[in-house]
Design a protein around this motif. Structure first.
Motif, PDB file in Angstrom:
ATOM      1  N   ASP A   1       7.443  -2.282  -7.298  1.00  0.00           N
ATOM      2  CA  ASP A   1       6.368  -1.762  -6.566  1.00  0.00           C
ATOM      3  C   ASP A   1       6.545  -1.293  -5.132  1.00  0.00           C
ATOM      4  O   ASP A   1       5.996  -0.193  -4.640  1.00  0.00           O
ATOM      5  CB  ASP A   1       5.265  -3.216  -6.370  1.00  0.00           C
ATOM      6  CG  ASP A   1       4.812  -3.593  -7.648  1.00  0.00           C
ATOM      7  OD1 ASP A   1       4.958  -2.820  -8.731  1.00  0.00           O
ATOM      8  OD2 ASP A   1       4.484  -4.661  -7.997  1.00  0.00           O
TER       9      ASP A   1
ATOM     10  N   PHE B   1       5.661  11.252  -2.893  1.00  0.00           N
ATOM     11  CA  PHE B   1       6.077  10.173  -3.127  1.00  0.00           C
ATOM     12  C   PHE B   1       7.928  10.303  -3.674  1.00  0.00           C
ATOM     13  O   PHE B   1       7.924  11.313  -4.173  1.00  0.00           O
ATOM     14  CB  PHE B   1       5.643   9.106  -4.220  1.00  0.00           C
ATOM     15  CG  PHE B   1       4.281   8.915  -3.860  1.00  0.00           C
ATOM     16  CD1 PHE B   1       4.041   7.695  -3.274  1.00  0.00           C
ATOM     17  CD2 PHE B   1       2.929   9.461  -4.136  1.00  0.00           C
ATOM     18  CE1 PHE B   1       2.956   7.096  -2.637  1.00  0.00           C
ATOM     19  CE2 PHE B   1       2.020   9.208  -3.791  1.00  0.00           C
ATOM     20  CZ  PHE B   1       1.611   7.832  -3.008  1.00  0.00           C
TER      21      PHE B   1
ATOM     22  N   LYS C   1       6.015   2.903  -3.865  1.00  0.00           N
ATOM     23  CA  LYS C   1       5.022   3.380  -2.768  1.00  0.00           C
ATOM     24  C   LYS C   1       5.639   3.930  -1.693  1.00  0.00           C
ATOM     25  O   LYS C   1       5.204   4.183  -0.729  1.00  0.00           O
ATOM     26  CB  LYS C   1       4.366   2.019  -2.344  1.00  0.00           C
ATOM     27  CG  LYS C   1       3.619   1.269  -3.460  1.00  0.00           C
ATOM     28  CD  LYS C   1       2.408   2.007  -3.953  1.00  0.00           C
ATOM     29  CE  LYS C   1       1.640   1.251  -4.955  1.00  0.00           C
ATOM     30  NZ  LYS C   1       1.232  -0.284  -4.672  1.00  0.00           N
TER      31      LYS C   1
ATOM     32  N   GLN D   1       0.722  -1.018   0.071  1.00  0.00           N
ATOM     33  CA  GLN D   1      -0.194   0.036   0.083  1.00  0.00           C
ATOM     34  C   GLN D   1       1.014   1.176  -0.135  1.00  0.00           C
ATOM     35  O   GLN D   1       2.141   1.090   0.160  1.00  0.00           O
ATOM     36  CB  GLN D   1      -0.847   0.163   1.337  1.00  0.00           C
ATOM     37  CG  GLN D   1      -1.719  -1.044   1.360  1.00  0.00           C
ATOM     38  CD  GLN D   1      -2.347  -1.105   2.815  1.00  0.00           C
ATOM     39  OE1 GLN D   1      -2.622  -0.188   3.396  1.00  0.00           O
ATOM     40  NE2 GLN D   1      -3.084  -2.206   3.021  1.00  0.00           N
ATOM     41  N   ASN D   2       0.342   2.190  -0.354  1.00  0.00           N
ATOM     42  CA  ASN D   2       1.065   3.640  -0.215  1.00  0.00           C
ATOM     43  C   ASN D   2       1.640   4.069   1.172  1.00  0.00           C
ATOM     44  O   ASN D   2       0.759   3.681   1.938  1.00  0.00           O
ATOM     45  CB  ASN D   2       0.109   4.802  -0.636  1.00  0.00           C
ATOM     46  CG  ASN D   2       0.011   4.692  -2.025  1.00  0.00           C
ATOM     47  OD1 ASN D   2       0.649   4.241  -2.893  1.00  0.00           O
ATOM     48  ND2 ASN D   2      -1.252   5.643  -2.538  1.00  0.00           N
TER      49      ASN D   2
END
Length: 503
Positions: free
Chosen positions: A196, A173, A200, A157-158
């Motif tokens: 990924d 970010f 994030k 998740q972020n």
């Protein structure tokens, strides 16, 4: 005797200088990049950080490896497609994404144009396990039978990872898609977990950077995929080793598995190679790293890329390459093999020459049925349908061989500890076996070890021919029309090999 003593002293001094040089580079590069400047150090320390605990763990020192050569941290570019670049000493294109200001965090990546991957690292990086969707990891295999692979690979998740941006934060970010496409390209990997993870990472203000636990020593973050298969696990071991050397760590890092796989026998080697091992989901709260390194996926190493790319490299002694560098030769895989042996406390000063006092060991690497992971039915594919017949014939031949004493070793690796497996590889003059993951252990074989691979027509893959070439080992293959081997052909090949060994 004096001449031999002088040579030994010179060799030890040579190894000491190389390791000292690497340690010196680490302190020079990290002092300037992960610490604030002298003027900033005069500022009053921030008081809004309230970590609950600071974990200090013992870090294992690097062993002195005979094949060790310095790993460059200079901002130069290794020749494209050179052996140094292919085997990890080519992460030269550096990008600083966040510079440390006033004791805040920092983050940078080093990219290899040859491998098309990056080694990234950061300081004051926080991991929030509750924002990573995956199984807990490290469970006993019997407790998780039937669990799907999707449950074991991380989904971020972020803000699953955050970096301390100090008092002023100008973006949410750390990276954008343009950076990811250039420095962490997806390539042919459907689920690129490291890409990924980096995508994030959020930058947060220092006052919001709260930690339940601190890890003070360098930590290496690794995501494994096919963790129960030795070949794929060796690619992960190699990537983790390269990441540690590229970033100039003075000691072996502590490992954090950012995956939810259950416990497996191959963890024995992970624990031996590095300082400690924990699973990301086993932390009870947020954990902050003083220095974290993100290891590239094993799919991005030469060991895996060599299956689809022509990597024109040949193994050579490190001392030869120190004096005469050659873009088509490498000692890196031999260095790594020595690292594996040293991790298990096996001697590194073993040299094979002439007839061994107790005879030549011929190690027959066997394939067995075993339970490997939650989705494994315990059945291995048949690579050699008459394996037992071949082994029995070799046993009879070895006991009656007239040239010299031969010890046929039954390599039932599934029933041996990893240390015993590596020891068996080290003690072997000849390693024979059907194509299978167990042969990946030849990365730890001594120079002058001879490899004989029996290859079924259904599994004509170049894994072990390439590893042998990259280590400078003599390699032979028997290509079958199906999966059945003629015992006479196998024995004839071994007779020729033994004669070449003076036996």
């Amino acid at each position: 005797m004096n001449r031999r003593t002088t040579l030994l002293v010179r060799t030890l001094l040579f190894l000491f200088v190389l390791n000292s040089f690497s340690l010196f580079l680490y302190f020079i590069t990290h002092k300037t990049s992960s610490s604030p400047s002298s003027s900033l150090q005069l500022k009053k320390p921030r008081t809004y950080l309230t970590p609950l605990s600071h974990q200090t763990h013992f870090s294992k020192p690097w062993p002195i490896l005979p094949s060790y050569l310095p790993w460059s941290q200079a901002p130069t570019t290794a020749p494209p497609r050179s052996c140094e670049a292919y085997f990890g000493n080519g992460f030269m294109r550096r990008r600083d994404l966040l510079l440390s200001r006033g004791g805040a965090g920092w983050f940078r990546c080093r990219h290899s144009d040859t491998l098309r991957s990056s080694v990234c690292e950061g300081g004051r990086l926080r991991m929030v396990p509750e924002r990573i969707a995956m199984a807990k990891g490290g469970e006993d295999l019997s407790a998780v039978m039937g669990r799907r692979e999707e449950e074991e690979l991380p989904a971020f998740q972020n803000g699953a990872f955050e970096v301390d941006g100090g008092e002023v934060v100008d973006r949410e970010f750390l990276v954008d898609k343009k950076f990811l496409d250039e420095y962490v390209p997806r390539g042919g990997i459907d689920r690129h977990t490291m890409r990924d993870l980096i995508a994030k990472i959020r930058i947060v203000r220092g006052k919001d950077f709260q930690c339940d636990e601190w890890i003070e020593e360098p930590a290496l973050l690794v995501t494994r995929f096919e963790y129960a298969n030795l070949f794929h696990t060796v690619t992960d071991w190699y990537s983790a080793y390269v990441s540690s050397r590229v970033t100039g760590l003075p000691n072996r890092p502590h490992l954090i598995f950012v995956d939810g796989h259950c416990a497996a026998p191959l963890e024995e080697t992970w624990r031996a190679l590095f300082s400690s091992l924990r699973y990301a989901k086993n932390f009870s709260g947020s954990v902050c790293f003083r220095h974290a390194i993100l290891s590239p996926l094993g799919y991005e190493t030469a060991l895996f890329k060599g299956l689809t790319e022509d990597i024109d490299c040949y193994g050579a002694p490190a001392q030869e390459l120190w004096q005469n560098p050659d873009d088509h030769k490498t000692a890196r895989l031999s260095e790594f093999g020595e690292m594996v042996r040293a991790a298990f406390g096996l001697p590194l000063n073993v040299h094979r020459g002439g007839k061994p006092l107790f005879g030549h060991n011929i190690l027959f690497v066997r394939r067995e049925d075993y339970l490997a992971h939650p989705r494994h039915g315990g059945k291995v594919e048949s690579r050699l349908s008459n394996e037992q017949e071949v082994f029995d014939s070799l046993k009879s031949w070895a006991s009656n061989y007239k040239g010299c004493k031969i010890n046929l070793v039954n390599g039932l690796f599934a029933h041996m500890s990893m240390k015993d497996q590596v020891r068996a590889i080290q003690d072997a003059s000849v390693i024979i076996g059907a194509h299978g993951a167990g042969l990946t252990h030849i990365v730890s074989a001594l120079p002058k070890t001879v490899i004989l691979e029996i290859i079924s027509s259904y599994f004509r893959r170049p894994h072990f021919a390439y590893i042998s070439r990259w280590k400078g080992l003599e390699y032979h293959a028997i290509n079958l029309a199906g999966s059945h081997a003629d015992t006479g052909t196998v024995i004839k090949e071994l007779v020729d090999i033994m004669k070449s060994l003076g036996c």
